[in-house]
Design a protein around this motif. Sequence first.
Motif, PDB file in Angstrom:
ATOM      1  N   ALA A  91      -5.687   1.276  -3.547  1.00 47.57           N
ATOM      2  CA  ALA A  91      -4.713   1.207  -2.462  1.00 47.57           C
ATOM      3  C   ALA A  91      -3.317   1.419  -3.038  1.00 47.57           C
ATOM      4  O   ALA A  91      -3.023   0.999  -4.154  1.00 47.57           O
ATOM      5  CB  ALA A  91      -4.804  -0.141  -1.760  1.00 47.57           C
ATOM      6  N   ILE A  92      -2.473   2.090  -2.251  1.00 50.73           N
ATOM      7  CA  ILE A  92      -1.082   2.326  -2.655  1.00 50.73           C
ATOM      8  C   ILE A  92      -0.190   1.545  -1.714  1.00 50.73           C
ATOM      9  O   ILE A  92      -0.297   1.661  -0.495  1.00 50.73           O
ATOM     10  CB  ILE A  92      -0.700   3.812  -2.491  1.00 50.73           C
ATOM     11  CG1 ILE A  92      -1.681   4.718  -3.203  1.00 50.73           C
ATOM     12  CG2 ILE A  92       0.729   4.049  -2.968  1.00 50.73           C
ATOM     13  CD1 ILE A  92      -1.557   4.656  -4.682  1.00 50.73           C
ATOM     14  N   SER A  93       0.708   0.771  -2.275  1.00 48.18           N
ATOM     15  CA  SER A  93       1.668   0.074  -1.425  1.00 48.18           C
ATOM     16  C   SER A  93       3.085   0.374  -1.891  1.00 48.18           C
ATOM     17  O   SER A  93       3.290   0.930  -2.963  1.00 48.18           O
ATOM     18  CB  SER A  93       1.415  -1.441  -1.439  1.00 48.18           C
ATOM     19  OG  SER A  93       1.711  -1.997  -2.701  1.00 48.18           O
ATOM     20  N   VAL A 139      -4.419  -2.570  -6.252  1.00 46.51           N
ATOM     21  CA  VAL A 139      -3.312  -2.090  -5.435  1.00 46.51           C
ATOM     22  C   VAL A 139      -2.183  -1.699  -6.375  1.00 46.51           C
ATOM     23  O   VAL A 139      -1.605  -2.546  -7.048  1.00 46.51           O
ATOM     24  CB  VAL A 139      -2.790  -3.162  -4.458  1.00 46.51           C
ATOM     25  CG1 VAL A 139      -1.656  -2.587  -3.608  1.00 46.51           C
ATOM     26  CG2 VAL A 139      -3.913  -3.694  -3.569  1.00 46.51           C
ATOM     27  N   ASP A 195       6.846  -1.746  -2.242  1.00 50.38           N
ATOM     28  CA  ASP A 195       7.531  -3.029  -2.133  1.00 50.38           C
ATOM     29  C   ASP A 195       9.024  -2.780  -2.202  1.00 50.38           C
ATOM     30  O   ASP A 195       9.506  -2.033  -3.059  1.00 50.38           O
ATOM     31  CB  ASP A 195       7.076  -3.981  -3.247  1.00 50.38           C
ATOM     32  CG  ASP A 195       5.768  -4.670  -2.899  1.00 50.38           C
ATOM     33  OD1 ASP A 195       5.762  -5.411  -1.906  1.00 50.38           O
ATOM     34  OD2 ASP A 195       4.764  -4.444  -3.603  1.00 50.38           O
ATOM     35  N   ILE A 211       4.600   0.844  -5.462  1.00 47.09           N
ATOM     36  CA  ILE A 211       5.792   1.564  -5.881  1.00 47.09           C
ATOM     37  C   ILE A 211       6.989   0.747  -5.412  1.00 47.09           C
ATOM     38  O   ILE A 211       7.123   0.446  -4.233  1.00 47.09           O
ATOM     39  CB  ILE A 211       5.852   2.974  -5.246  1.00 47.09           C
ATOM     40  CG1 ILE A 211       4.470   3.653  -5.250  1.00 47.09           C
ATOM     41  CG2 ILE A 211       6.905   3.816  -5.925  1.00 47.09           C
ATOM     42  CD1 ILE A 211       3.859   3.873  -6.593  1.00 47.09           C
ATOM     43  N   LEU A 238       8.152 -10.096  -1.931  1.00 42.39           N
ATOM     44  CA  LEU A 238       8.931  -8.944  -1.484  1.00 42.39           C
ATOM     45  C   LEU A 238       8.358  -8.422  -0.176  1.00 42.39           C
ATOM     46  O   LEU A 238       7.226  -8.720   0.189  1.00 42.39           O
ATOM     47  CB  LEU A 238       8.871  -7.827  -2.532  1.00 42.39           C
ATOM     48  CG  LEU A 238       9.500  -8.159  -3.875  1.00 42.39           C
ATOM     49  CD1 LEU A 238       9.202  -7.043  -4.881  1.00 42.39           C
ATOM     50  CD2 LEU A 238      11.003  -8.357  -3.743  1.00 42.39           C
ATOM     51  N   LEU A 239       9.140  -7.617   0.500  1.00 46.05           N
ATOM     52  CA  LEU A 239       8.657  -6.974   1.715  1.00 46.05           C
ATOM     53  C   LEU A 239       7.956  -5.685   1.321  1.00 46.05           C
ATOM     54  O   LEU A 239       8.544  -4.819   0.678  1.00 46.05           O
ATOM     55  CB  LEU A 239       9.825  -6.679   2.643  1.00 46.05           C
ATOM     56  CG  LEU A 239      10.584  -7.931   3.065  1.00 46.05           C
ATOM     57  CD1 LEU A 239      11.745  -7.570   3.967  1.00 46.05           C
ATOM     58  CD2 LEU A 239       9.652  -8.903   3.756  1.00 46.05           C
ATOM     59  N   GLY A 240       6.713  -5.588   1.705  1.00 46.20           N
ATOM     60  CA  GLY A 240       5.964  -4.396   1.335  1.00 46.20           C
ATOM     61  C   GLY A 240       4.871  -4.120   2.322  1.00 46.20           C
ATOM     62  O   GLY A 240       4.618  -4.904   3.234  1.00 46.20           O
ATOM     63  N   ASP A 241       4.237  -2.987   2.151  1.00 49.69           N
ATOM     64  CA  ASP A 241       3.092  -2.665   2.978  1.00 49.69           C
ATOM     65  C   ASP A 241       2.337  -1.512   2.334  1.00 49.69           C
ATOM     66  O   ASP A 241       2.862  -0.807   1.472  1.00 49.69           O
ATOM     67  CB  ASP A 241       3.538  -2.258   4.395  1.00 49.69           C
ATOM     68  CG  ASP A 241       2.380  -2.307   5.390  1.00 49.69           C
ATOM     69  OD1 ASP A 241       1.337  -2.898   5.063  1.00 49.69           O
ATOM     70  OD2 ASP A 241       2.531  -1.748   6.487  1.00 49.69           O
ATOM     71  N   ILE A 242       1.119  -1.338   2.783  1.00 51.75           N
ATOM     72  CA  ILE A 242       0.314  -0.201   2.359  1.00 51.75           C
ATOM     73  C   ILE A 242       0.975   1.090   2.836  1.00 51.75           C
ATOM     74  O   ILE A 242       1.579   1.131   3.901  1.00 51.75           O
ATOM     75  CB  ILE A 242      -1.102  -0.343   2.975  1.00 51.75           C
ATOM     76  CG1 ILE A 242      -1.878  -1.432   2.243  1.00 51.75           C
ATOM     77  CG2 ILE A 242      -1.847   0.960   2.993  1.00 51.75           C
ATOM     78  CD1 ILE A 242      -2.441  -0.980   0.921  1.00 51.75           C
ATOM     79  N   VAL A 243       0.862   2.114   2.022  1.00 48.23           N
ATOM     80  CA  VAL A 243       1.330   3.443   2.400  1.00 48.23           C
ATOM     81  C   VAL A 243       0.265   4.089   3.280  1.00 48.23           C
ATOM     82  O   VAL A 243      -0.912   4.087   2.930  1.00 48.23           O
ATOM     83  CB  VAL A 243       1.561   4.307   1.140  1.00 48.23           C
ATOM     84  CG1 VAL A 243       1.959   5.730   1.514  1.00 48.23           C
ATOM     85  CG2 VAL A 243       2.621   3.669   0.242  1.00 48.23           C
ATOM     86  N   HIS A 244       0.686   4.611   4.416  1.00 47.69           N
ATOM     87  CA  HIS A 244      -0.268   5.235   5.342  1.00 47.69           C
ATOM     88  C   HIS A 244      -0.623   6.652   4.900  1.00 47.69           C
ATOM     89  O   HIS A 244       0.126   7.282   4.140  1.00 47.69           O
ATOM     90  CB  HIS A 244       0.329   5.268   6.756  1.00 47.69           C
ATOM     91  CG  HIS A 244       0.578   3.903   7.321  1.00 47.69           C
ATOM     92  ND1 HIS A 244       1.280   3.686   8.486  1.00 47.69           N
ATOM     93  CD2 HIS A 244       0.238   2.671   6.871  1.00 47.69           C
ATOM     94  CE1 HIS A 244       1.350   2.388   8.737  1.00 47.69           C
ATOM     95  NE2 HIS A 244       0.728   1.752   7.762  1.00 47.69           N
ATOM     96  N   ARG A 290      10.097   2.635   6.398  1.00 47.11           N
ATOM     97  CA  ARG A 290       9.441   1.971   7.521  1.00 47.11           C
ATOM     98  C   ARG A 290       9.472   0.456   7.346  1.00 47.11           C
ATOM     99  O   ARG A 290       9.823  -0.287   8.270  1.00 47.11           O
ATOM    100  CB  ARG A 290       7.996   2.466   7.650  1.00 47.11           C
ATOM    101  CG  ARG A 290       7.166   1.679   8.659  1.00 47.11           C
ATOM    102  CD  ARG A 290       5.809   2.307   8.920  1.00 47.11           C
ATOM    103  NE  ARG A 290       5.003   2.513   7.724  1.00 47.11           N
ATOM    104  CZ  ARG A 290       4.312   1.555   7.107  1.00 47.11           C
ATOM    105  NH1 ARG A 290       4.351   0.294   7.552  1.00 47.11           N
ATOM    106  NH2 ARG A 290       3.601   1.830   6.028  1.00 47.11           N
TER     107      ARG A 290
END
Lengths: 234, 234
Positions: free
Chosen positions: B20-22, B100, B24, B103, B53-59, B70
Amino acid sequence: MHTKNINTHRIEIRDYFMAAISVDCVIFGFDENELKVLLIKSDLKEYKGKPSLLGDIVHPDEDLETAAYRVLRDRTGLENVYMEQVQAFGGINRHPAGRVVTIAFYSLVNIQHSELKTQENELHWHSMKDITDMAFDHKDILDTCYQRLQAKVIDQPVGFNLLPKKFSLRDLQNLYEAILDVKLDRRNFRKKFFAMDYLVDLNEEEKDVRHRPARLYKFNHDKYNLHHKKNLGF
Amino acid sequence: MHTKNINTHRIEIRDYFMAAISVDCVIFGFDENELKVLLIKSDLKEYKGKPSLLGDIVHPDEDLETAAYRVLRDRTGLENVYMEQVQAFGGINRHPAGRVVTIAFYSLVNIQHSELKTQENELHWHSMKDITDMAFDHKDILDTCYQRLQAKVIDQPVGFNLLPKKFSLRDLQNLYEAILDVKLDRRNFRKKFFAMDYLVDLNEEEKDVRHRPARLYKFNHDKYNLHHKKNLGF
DNA sequence: TCAAAAGTGTTAGAGGTACACCCATGG
DNA sequence: CCATGGGTGTACCTCTAACACTTTTGA
C-alpha cells in the motif's frame, strides 16, 4: 471527507488499492574528468533500447535502502558506498505495466572499483552531458538526483566518494568543476580545501606525467562530520 | 543476480509483491510565536491516543502530490498552499496493518485561514517543542521534515507562507527565530530583508498595541524566484 | 511620565574573488 | 630547451557580527 483511514482507524489494508514499490538507483561515477552515470538498456517495447536507471521491485522482507543497496551490489559488485534517498516518483502512468511508485536514490562510487557485467543489456557508464531521452520518467529522476548532488557537494564533502583513495588537487578540482559545471580558480580552490582539514598529504607524487608531478592526498574521514555552515544567511 | 526486472523486461506486475502507498502531511503553522504542526489522534490499538500525522492511502487515480493536497484540503479547508515532497519512509514493520510505504510531504499554511473540524479525533495544532512520542514512525518523519524546512528557509523565502498577508518585521523575525531555533540580531535581520527585495511597505501600522506600532509589509511575489546563493562555497 | 517595543548606522573582522609568476618533469 | 601543468601570495571587496540610543504609542 475521508476521516477514517489507515492512520486513525483499524482498517484492513487489503481493502485498499495496492501498488508495486520499486527503487531506482542513480549511480554516479567520475572518469576522464566527466561525471558519469550507470545505465542499462530497457527491453520494454514502449521504451525499446532506451537507457534506463538500475532499479528493481522492493521485496517483502526489504526496506527501501536495503533494496537499493541490493540493486547497486548486483550491478556493480560494490558495497559500502555513499547512498542517499532523494524522493519518490509516483505518476499514475509512469510505468506501462501498472501502478509502480519508485523511490529514487543516488550513490557515489569509485568507477575503477566497479565490476560491471557489461554484456547484460548494455550496462554502461554514460557521460551526463550526453544523456537526452530515457525510458519511463527516468530523465526526470536523473535530473532531480543530479540537482540534489550539486547542492550536496557544496556543503558537505561527499565528492571524495567518487575519487580513488589517492588523488591530486587537480583531480579534486576537476571533480567539482564537473559536478557543478563551473570553472573554479585554482589558487582559491586549493586554499579552501587546505583550510578545511579534509586532506592528508601522502608525501607521494604522480608518476609518468610529462610535466611537474602533483602531490597526492587522501581524504581524512575523521574530520568528515566537522564541516558546518558557519552562518545561517541571516 | 536479478538481471530481469520491471525496468528492463516485460514482466507482469501482478507477479510482484504489492504494497500500500500512503502520503503523510506535516502541516506547519505559526501562531503565538511558535512553530506548530497539525496532528490527529490515532485510534489504532497499537498507538491508542498517540498523535499522528495526517495521511491517507493514495488512490489509483491520484499521483502522490494530488493525494497529499487532498488530505490537506479535507482537513484544513485550505488550497493553493506551499507543499514539498520530502522523502519516502518504507520500513518493513512501520505500519501494523501490513506493508505501507508512505511518502512524506510538508506544507506551510496560514494558521488563521485554516478551518479545522477539531472534534474529529482531536485534530489540533501542537507546538513543535511539546511533541515527544507519536504513532507509527511519525516522529521520525516529523523530524526529517522539520530539518528540511530549516534548510529551506535559509536559502529560499518560503517562510512567508506561514504568515498573514500583512505582517511586521518583528513577526517575520519571530518566525525565523522559531523555525531555526536561534536568536537573531534585529538590525542585521532588517538590513538583510530590506536588501533582498521581498518586502513591500504597505504604509500601514499595527493598531491597539501599547507601544510604538510597527509598520506592516507584504511579500513581493514577483521577486520570489530571483534570490540565489551568490557563491558556491568555493 | 512610564513601560514597551520600533526603528536606525557604524565599525571590525572574516571570507570570497581576482590575478601572474616560477617550478619540476618528460620528451 | 621546450611544453605542460603544479604550486604559491596578495590586495580588494563584500558580507557578517556586534553593538546603543532615540522614537512612538497606550496606559
